[in-house]
Design a protein around this motif. Structure first.
Motif, PDB file in Angstrom:
ATOM      1  N   ASP A  53      35.205  12.098   1.819  1.00 29.39           N
ATOM      2  CA  ASP A  53      34.668  10.669   1.818  1.00 29.39           C
ATOM      3  C   ASP A  53      33.636  10.454   1.298  1.00 29.39           C
ATOM      4  OD1 ASP A  53      37.008  10.092   3.136  1.00 29.39           O
ATOM      5  OD2 ASP A  53      35.666  10.314   5.435  1.00 29.39           O
ATOM      6  N   THR A  54      32.843  11.702   1.522  1.00 27.89           N
ATOM      7  CA  THR A  54      31.141  11.764   0.833  1.00 27.89           C
ATOM      8  C   THR A  54      31.467  11.762  -1.315  1.00 27.89           C
ATOM      9  OG1 THR A  54      30.055  13.475   1.928  1.00 27.89           O
ATOM     10  CG2 THR A  54      28.835  13.703  -0.064  1.00 27.89           C
ATOM     11  N   LYS A  55      32.466  12.271  -1.735  1.00 27.05           N
ATOM     12  CA  LYS A  55      32.469  12.061  -3.387  1.00 27.05           C
ATOM     13  C   LYS A  55      32.783  10.548  -3.376  1.00 27.05           C
ATOM     14  CE  LYS A  55      34.306  16.968  -4.281  1.00 27.05           C
ATOM     15  NZ  LYS A  55      35.609  17.528  -4.488  1.00 27.05           N
ATOM     16  N   GLN A  56      33.396   9.689  -2.126  1.00 23.99           N
ATOM     17  CA  GLN A  56      34.030   8.869  -2.440  1.00 23.99           C
ATOM     18  C   GLN A  56      32.488   7.956  -2.888  1.00 23.99           C
ATOM     19  OE1 GLN A  56      37.242   7.399  -0.226  1.00 23.99           O
ATOM     20  NE2 GLN A  56      38.645   9.269  -1.082  1.00 23.99           N
ATOM     21  N   ASN A  57      31.951   7.974  -1.465  1.00 19.74           N
ATOM     22  CA  ASN A  57      30.619   6.511  -1.074  1.00 19.74           C
ATOM     23  C   ASN A  57      28.832   7.181  -1.576  1.00 19.74           C
ATOM     24  OD1 ASN A  57      32.249   6.144   0.765  1.00 19.74           O
ATOM     25  ND2 ASN A  57      31.781   7.304   2.314  1.00 19.74           N
ATOM     26  N   ILE A  58      29.687   8.434  -2.674  1.00 16.77           N
ATOM     27  CA  ILE A  58      27.587   9.389  -2.728  1.00 16.77           C
ATOM     28  C   ILE A  58      27.606   7.712  -4.030  1.00 16.77           C
ATOM     29  CG2 ILE A  58      28.920  10.469  -4.648  1.00 16.77           C
ATOM     30  CD1 ILE A  58      25.419  11.068  -2.295  1.00 16.77           C
ATOM     31  N   ARG A  59      28.150   7.277  -4.948  1.00 16.63           N
ATOM     32  CA  ARG A  59      27.585   6.443  -5.774  1.00 16.63           C
ATOM     33  C   ARG A  59      27.056   4.626  -4.956  1.00 16.63           C
ATOM     34  NH1 ARG A  59      27.839   8.165 -11.511  1.00 16.63           N
ATOM     35  NH2 ARG A  59      29.733   9.562 -11.920  1.00 16.63           N
ATOM     36  N   PRO A  90      28.216  23.777  -2.420  1.00 15.27           N
ATOM     37  CA  PRO A  90      27.845  24.836  -2.922  1.00 15.27           C
ATOM     38  C   PRO A  90      28.163  25.902  -3.779  1.00 15.27           C
ATOM     39  CG  PRO A  90      28.958  25.407  -0.823  1.00 15.27           C
ATOM     40  CD  PRO A  90      28.758  24.402  -0.830  1.00 15.27           C
ATOM     41  N   ARG A  91      29.647  25.523  -4.022  1.00 13.80           N
ATOM     42  CA  ARG A  91      29.999  26.033  -4.562  1.00 13.80           C
ATOM     43  C   ARG A  91      29.965  24.844  -6.145  1.00 13.80           C
ATOM     44  NH1 ARG A  91      32.709  24.629  -1.110  1.00 13.80           N
ATOM     45  NH2 ARG A  91      33.683  22.963  -1.942  1.00 13.80           N
ATOM     46  N   LEU A  92      29.465  24.025  -6.602  1.00 17.85           N
ATOM     47  CA  LEU A  92      28.544  23.222  -7.892  1.00 17.85           C
ATOM     48  C   LEU A  92      27.482  23.507  -7.545  1.00 17.85           C
ATOM     49  CD1 LEU A  92      30.167  19.558  -6.340  1.00 17.85           C
ATOM     50  CD2 LEU A  92      31.362  20.994  -7.943  1.00 17.85           C
ATOM     51  N   SER A  93      27.534  23.677  -9.794  1.00 18.35           N
ATOM     52  CA  SER A  93      26.157  23.241  -9.968  1.00 18.35           C
ATOM     53  C   SER A  93      24.966  21.992  -9.766  1.00 18.35           C
ATOM     54  CB  SER A  93      26.639  24.148 -11.338  1.00 18.35           C
ATOM     55  OG  SER A  93      26.396  22.888 -11.962  1.00 18.35           O
ATOM     56  N   ARG A  94      23.938  22.496  -9.712  1.00 16.87           N
ATOM     57  CA  ARG A  94      22.776  20.981 -10.246  1.00 16.87           C
ATOM     58  C   ARG A  94      23.713  19.946 -11.091  1.00 16.87           C
ATOM     59  NH1 ARG A  94      18.320  19.774  -7.890  1.00 16.87           N
ATOM     60  NH2 ARG A  94      18.297  21.794  -7.000  1.00 16.87           N
ATOM     61  N   GLU A  95      24.258  20.630 -12.465  1.00 21.89           N
ATOM     62  CA  GLU A  95      24.378  20.028 -13.351  1.00 21.89           C
ATOM     63  C   GLU A  95      25.748  18.806 -12.468  1.00 21.89           C
ATOM     64  OE1 GLU A  95      23.475  22.994 -14.091  1.00 21.89           O
ATOM     65  OE2 GLU A  95      22.399  22.307 -14.277  1.00 21.89           O
ATOM     66  N   GLU A  96      27.380  19.444 -12.126  1.00 23.77           N
ATOM     67  CA  GLU A  96      28.071  18.777 -11.482  1.00 23.77           C
ATOM     68  C   GLU A  96      27.765  17.943  -9.961  1.00 23.77           C
ATOM     69  OE1 GLU A  96      31.445  22.122 -12.134  1.00 23.77           O
ATOM     70  OE2 GLU A  96      29.593  23.099 -10.505  1.00 23.77           O
ATOM     71  N   ILE A  97      26.360  17.854  -9.598  1.00 22.71           N
ATOM     72  CA  ILE A  97      25.773  17.883  -8.296  1.00 22.71           C
ATOM     73  C   ILE A  97      25.264  15.900  -8.991  1.00 22.71           C
ATOM     74  CG2 ILE A  97      24.311  16.957  -6.595  1.00 22.71           C
ATOM     75  CD1 ILE A  97      26.417  18.821  -5.886  1.00 22.71           C
ATOM     76  N   GLU A  98      24.510  16.338 -10.089  1.00 23.03           N
ATOM     77  CA  GLU A  98      24.161  15.134 -10.950  1.00 23.03           C
ATOM     78  C   GLU A  98      24.563  14.199 -11.428  1.00 23.03           C
ATOM     79  OE1 GLU A  98      21.188  17.002 -14.101  1.00 23.03           O
ATOM     80  OE2 GLU A  98      19.298  17.368 -12.032  1.00 23.03           O
ATOM     81  N   ALA A  99      25.744  14.659 -11.732  1.00 23.32           N
ATOM     82  CA  ALA A  99      26.744  14.603 -12.795  1.00 23.32           C
ATOM     83  C   ALA A  99      27.935  13.366 -11.245  1.00 23.32           C
ATOM     84  CB  ALA A  99      27.604  15.222 -13.453  1.00 23.32           C
ATOM     85  N   MET A 100      27.678  13.932 -10.437  1.00 26.00           N
ATOM     86  CA  MET A 100      28.785  13.100  -9.108  1.00 26.00           C
ATOM     87  C   MET A 100      27.140  12.105  -8.717  1.00 26.00           C
ATOM     88  SD  MET A 100      29.076  14.415  -5.722  1.00 26.00           S
ATOM     89  CE  MET A 100      30.270  15.490  -5.963  1.00 26.00           C
ATOM     90  N   LEU A 101      26.129  11.817  -9.106  1.00 27.76           N
ATOM     91  CA  LEU A 101      25.492  10.950  -8.308  1.00 27.76           C
ATOM     92  C   LEU A 101      25.519  10.206  -9.662  1.00 27.76           C
ATOM     93  CD1 LEU A 101      22.413  12.864  -7.237  1.00 27.76           C
ATOM     94  CD2 LEU A 101      24.294  12.105  -5.493  1.00 27.76           C
TER      95      LEU A 101
END
Length: 162
Positions: A53-59, A90-101
């Protein structure tokens, strides 16, 4: 605010008058639709909702944050969202988080860069003021803070005028 209705305490006898008043509103995060809450509520939902749900709603949450007129506050909220995601994933890198956001896009905007620079400037002024208060030379303060000579001299004058 409760993650779900079943987590609300059963024994509310001592608080019933307050709970019945117009001053208290119960929120059940699992019953809110995406976009129904304020930015704060949406950020709390990110903490308690399932990862998918977080992944779907983050944007949508980031888009809501981008509507904040104060550039410094907007930057701080995006950074808080980033921290929430770092703990949640926690398994994602900061770059992956930034991409998600889509944060890298935000960080490239002129408004974000100006807010970042404004924060650096404020910090440099604080450090320079402290250094001048402790009797350090204008040249050293200028070298250490990267402020212009004129700015350091103006700070020195304002300190002397106190």
């Amino acid at each position: 605010m409760f993650a779900k209705r079943s987590l609300e305490p059963i024994d509310t006898v001592n608080y019933q008058p307050l709970l019945d008043s117009p001053y208290v509103q119960r929120l059940y995060l699992d019953e809110l639709e995406a976009g129904d809450g304020t930015l704060g509520v949406e950020m709390v939902k990110m903490v308690v909702e399932p990862e998918e749900d977080t992944k779907q709603n983050i944007r949508q949450v980031v888009a809501q944050a981008q509507q904040i007129p104060d550039a410094t506050l907007r930057r701080e909220i995006v950074e808080l969202i980033e921290v929430i995601l770092l703990y949640k994933f926690p398994r994602l890198s900061r770059e992956e988080i930034e991409a998600m956001l889509g944060v890298s896009d935000i960080k490239q905007t002129k408004v974000y860069q100006e807010a970042l620079e404004e924060g650096r400037l404020e910090r440099s002024i604080e450090v320079a003021t402290e250094m001048l208060t402790h009797g350090m030379s204008v040249e050293l303060v200028q070298q250490m803070t990267k402020l212009s000579r004129k700015a350091v001299l103006e700070l020195q004058e304002s300190i002397a005028g106190r």
